[in-house]
Design an enzyme around this catalytic site. Structure first.
Site, PDB file in Angstrom:
ATOM      1  CB  THR A 123       1.205  78.217  12.277  1.00 18.25           C
ATOM      2  OG1 THR A 123       1.133  78.464  10.876  1.00 18.25           O
ATOM      3  CG2 THR A 123      -0.174  77.852  12.807  1.00 18.25           C
ATOM      4  CG  ASP A 124       6.296  77.171  13.928  1.00 21.97           C
ATOM      5  OD1 ASP A 124       5.594  76.315  13.321  1.00 21.97           O
ATOM      6  OD2 ASP A 124       6.863  76.924  15.005  1.00 21.97           O
ATOM      7  CG  LEU A 125       8.755  78.208   8.282  1.00 22.37           C
ATOM      8  CD1 LEU A 125      10.252  78.164   7.972  1.00 22.37           C
ATOM      9  CD2 LEU A 125       7.967  78.563   7.037  1.00 22.37           C
TER      10      LEU A 125
END
Length: 131
Positions: A13-15
């Site tokens: 995932t990203d932030l």
């Protein structure tokens, strides 16, 4: 059709906790690899015994909805066409019944030096039976 189940890890995932777009390509690659294994083909043995490897020649992808951290996903893979040197597959990533991503992937057979070659007949026959 082949089914491969996976879970979204934090590293996917990203932030914002949403699956980074390029990771869908990893998910469908895993689905293809596991499908070959389920059909009785070992990619390492194909390379060593028949000098055959695979490369993605073309990919069309649609990102429909985001997957998120800890989602349970399913990759569905279906053979659409088989030629002597190429496979065309349709792949989807689902969360339950919800379609998140879909792709049409064209794979070509290459020899270990990177030149075009034919798919080994047993592999070609196995996929032709699925179309």
């Amino acid at each position: 059709m082949h089914r491969f189940d996976l879970r979204v890890y934090y590293e996917d995932t990203d932030l914002a906790g949403i699956v980074y777009y390029a990771n869908y390509l990893k998910f469908i690659e895993r689905g293809r690899s596991e499908w070959l294994r389920a059909l009785g083909f070992d990619q390492r043995a194909l390379k060593e015994e028949t000098d055959t490897v695979f490369a993605v020649r073309r990919l069309e992808a649609d990102y429909i909805a985001p997957a998120k951290f800890d989602d349970a996903l399913t990759v569905l893979s279906t053979a659409e066409a088989v030629t002597p040197a190429r496979l065309v597959l349709a792949q989807q990533v689902l969360r339950g019944e919800e379609r998140l991503f879909e792709a049409k992937v064209t794979l070509v057979a290459l020899n270990a030096a990177g030149g075009p070659t034919r798919l080994p007949k047993p592999l070609r026959d196995a996929f032709a039976a699925l179309v």
